[in-house]
Design an enzyme around this catalytic site. Structure first.
Site, PDB file in Angstrom:
ATOM      1  N   GLU A  64      -5.164  -1.219   4.576  1.00 52.79           N
ATOM      2  CA  GLU A  64      -3.718  -1.239   4.526  1.00 52.79           C
ATOM      3  C   GLU A  64      -3.017  -0.458   3.090  1.00 52.79           C
ATOM      4  OE1 GLU A  64      -2.351  -5.264   6.868  1.00 52.79           O
ATOM      5  OE2 GLU A  64      -3.044  -5.643   4.850  1.00 52.79           O
ATOM      6  N   VAL A  65      -3.534   0.795   3.086  1.00 58.65           N
ATOM      7  CA  VAL A  65      -3.084   1.575   2.126  1.00 58.65           C
ATOM      8  C   VAL A  65      -1.478   2.082   2.439  1.00 58.65           C
ATOM      9  CG1 VAL A  65      -3.221   3.673   0.972  1.00 58.65           C
ATOM     10  CG2 VAL A  65      -5.267   2.480   1.330  1.00 58.65           C
TER      11      VAL A  65
END
Ligand code: ACM
Length: 635
Positions: free
Chosen positions: A308-309
């Site tokens: 989840e960048v």
């Protein structure tokens, strides 16, 4: 060496049901049973060491707690024994792929546990403890021959300690629970936007400014690792980077891709703060940090997160964009790939193999990396196609509060195994055990037992039986509830309601209100179970045609009155559903067919009750609906 627990031989009078979980690879029931009404003596024959001795000591305590039979310290040699024969030591540290096999034979006179290594003996002792069942005159162990080994070498539980702080006691008791169902990897999610939870001596501001003051000291970390090692469990730490890092930036804003200041995050979600992949000082910092943490954790595997960048800080940073152009990094994934490669070379320098969530699967990743698949099962297949080893977590998210049957059907396929994940946005130290257990037991079976072990009815019966035994190893997944309910109000009607409902899934919670770490988890939704065993029993009563059991439950439900504002509509629905059920039951008892219009009206009323109220479902509707579906046949 002899260990003195408790056992007394009495004539065997019946063969009790065997209720093991995970189910062994091979099990052959015998005739009769070994009575267990007083002293049990455990004899260690052959190889022994301190790990085996302490396991035997724990077994003594466990059996004593489970049966209520006091331990005594001067047992008679004349008593029959559990004889534990081990050939050799286990690896110094629990090791991926080590031999965990054992054989256990119980007959009317004694029990024999044989294992190539101490780890196998640990697994076998858990089986032995599970075999003890109540009998008409006390306890007994059914005669049986078991040959057992795991299907997968990586059988884990991930615990998030960042969203809600989990004191060390929570960790320790869940390690005991893990050992009881033969899990062997504790994945410790130690940092996230909401907190950095482990002491760094090199960068102490991490825990000082990145937490609310609660964190694990390095001595505590070592204690957890030793405690896990004693139980044949590896500890894999996770420091999630480059996203999920707000807590790091509360201490060191210069590591972020956008200027601070930052504070630890209080809300849940995917946030912008991300490490700056273009800043060489970030890698210098990480190198020193990783040197410290890789030395603290002995397991060869080291998890760097990578999920989840969010990306907007990178897009908006001219430095990151220039860096990307200069290095031919075409997009966010490529920048992330670059960052991972840098981190991976440091992790490798310090003797570790990198583990990452499936987003790390990008060109250039070292071939020994382990991919933890959480977004879908395809990531696992893609990883395998490229030659990477994988572990499956998709389908095993305990925080989604799905039924055990859902998780049980998910298979890790051709992989190293799997990990159940307990993210703690919506659980606290008070109720986290009840979000992990008993459903974890079903997942543990999927990781250990033969693929063909799939019968749901048997799974639920055995899960309940083992779940009850886990009360005696110190888990609080049953005991937490009474105190929580009593805090809400008069406990009797609340308990009735709690047994009639089930927590709605994580989506309902996300939509219900803007939860944060400052909102107390002290409502019925936090006290109720994800699955109601009480309701399951009534569904079974419908199948059996058991009028008395149903009538008794429906009568109690029909009188339920809870005055807490948010629970009143549920309590009203429970009374209404129960009255409908009682009426239907009286038609069935009189062998009458109810009028079609009455029937249509009541079924649509019941259907209308199938929506979440106060983040809870009225599970009580299910057995009543079953009455209408003609599944009820009076015996
Ligand atoms: C994850 O659930 N973000 C790994």
């Amino acid at each position: 060496m002899k260990y003195f627990l408790s056992l007394l031989l009495l004539p065997a009078f019946c063969a009790a049901a065997i209720s093991l979980m995970p189910m062994p690879a091979k099990i052959v029931p015998g005739q009769g049973a070994l009575p267990m009404n007083a002293m049990l003596r455990v004899t260690v024959a052959g190889y022994s060491d301190t790990r085996l001795e302490s396991a035997v000591e724990r077994l003594a305590t466990r059996v004593s707690r489970q049966t209520g039979i006091p331990r005594i310290h001067r047992p008679s040699d004349a008593l029959p024994a559990l004889v534990v024969s081990v050939k050799a030591a286990a690896p110094d540290w629990p090791t991926l792929g080590e031999d965990e096999s054992y054989e256990l034979t119980v007959d009317a006179a004694s029990a024999q546990l044989k294992a190539p290594t101490v780890t196998g003996a640990l697994r076998g002792m858990e089986t032995f403890a599970q075999l003890i069942v109540p009998a008409p005159h006390g306890f007994e162990i059914p005669s049986v021959h078991i040959e057992d080994h795991p299907r997968y070498p990586w059988r884990g539980l991930m615990l998030d300690v960042s969203r809600h702080w989990m004191p060390i006691e929570v960790v320790l008791r869940n390690l005991v629970g893990m050992a009881a169902v033969k899990l062997n990897v504790f994945h410790w999610h130690l940092s996230d936007d909401q907190g950095f939870l482990v002491e760094s001596k090199r960068f102490p501001k991490l825990q000082q400014l990145g937490s609310d003051g609660f964190f694990y000291t390095q001595d505590e970390v070592r204690r957890v690792i030793a405690y896990a090692r004693d139980r044949g469990i590896r500890v894999v730490p996770e420091f999630d980077i480059p996203g999920h890092t707000t807590a790091w930036f509360a201490a060191y804003p210069e590591l972020a891709a956008a200027p601070g200041p930052y504070e630890i995050e209080r809300y849940w979600g995917i946030f912008k703060p991300t490490m700056d992949p273009s800043n060489e000082a970030v890698y210098t910092f990480l190198d020193a940090f990783l040197q410290e943490m890789t030395a603290l954790f002995p397991d060869p595997y080291f998890h760097i997160g990578g999920d989840e960048v969010e990306g907007s800080q990178w897009k908006e940073s001219s430095a990151v964009q220039k860096f990307a152009r200069d290095n031919n990094l075409a997009n966010q994934a490529a920048i992330h790939g670059y960052f991972n490669t840098r981190v991976q070379s440091m992790v490798k320098k310090y003797g570790k193999i990198m583990v990452g969530w499936d987003e790390v699967l990008q060109p250039g990743l070292a071939p020994d990396t382990i991919i933890q698949s959480w977004r879908g099962q395809t990531a696992l297949a893609t990883a395998a196609k490229s030659g990477y080893r994988g572990i499956l977590s998709f389908g095993y998210y305990l925080d989604h509060l799905r039924p055990a049957s859902y998780h049980y059907k998910i298979d890790p396929g051709e992989s190293l195994g799997g990990e159940a994940c307990m993210w703690n946005e919506y659980a606290s130290a008070e109720n986290v055990d009840s979000r992990i257990w008993p459903r974890m037991i079903a997942i543990a079976e999927r990781f250990w037992s033969p693929r063909e072990t799939t019968d749901l009815g048997s799974m639920y019966d055995r899960m309940e039986s083992v779940s009850r035994q886990l009360d005696f190893v110190g888990l609080e997944h049953h005991t937490y509830q009474e105190a929580m309910l009593a805090r809400i109000g008069p406990v009797e009607p609340l308990r009735v309601l709690a047994d009639a409902v089930e927590t709605a899934g994580v989506q309902s919670r996300r939509q219900a209100q803007k939860y944060s770490s400052l909102i107390p988890l002290n409502r019925m939704v936090d006290a109720a179970h994800p699955e109601s065993e009480y309701v399951r029993q009534l569904e079974l009563a419908v199948k059996r045609g058991d009028v008395e059991t149903l009538k008794a439950a429906l009568t109690i439900w029909s009188q339920n009155k809870v005055s807490v504002d948010e629970l009143q509509p549920l309590s009203i629905n429970l009374r209404a559903a129960a009255s409908i059920g009682l009426e239907m039951l009286s038609y069935i008892e009189k062998r009458q067919t109810p009028p079609a219009d009455w029937r249509a009206r009541q079924t649509s009323r019941l259907d209308a009750m199938n929506r979440p109220i106060a983040e809870l479902y009225l599970a009580a509707v299910r057995p009543i609906q079953a009455l209408f579906e003609g599944r009820f046949v009076i015996n």
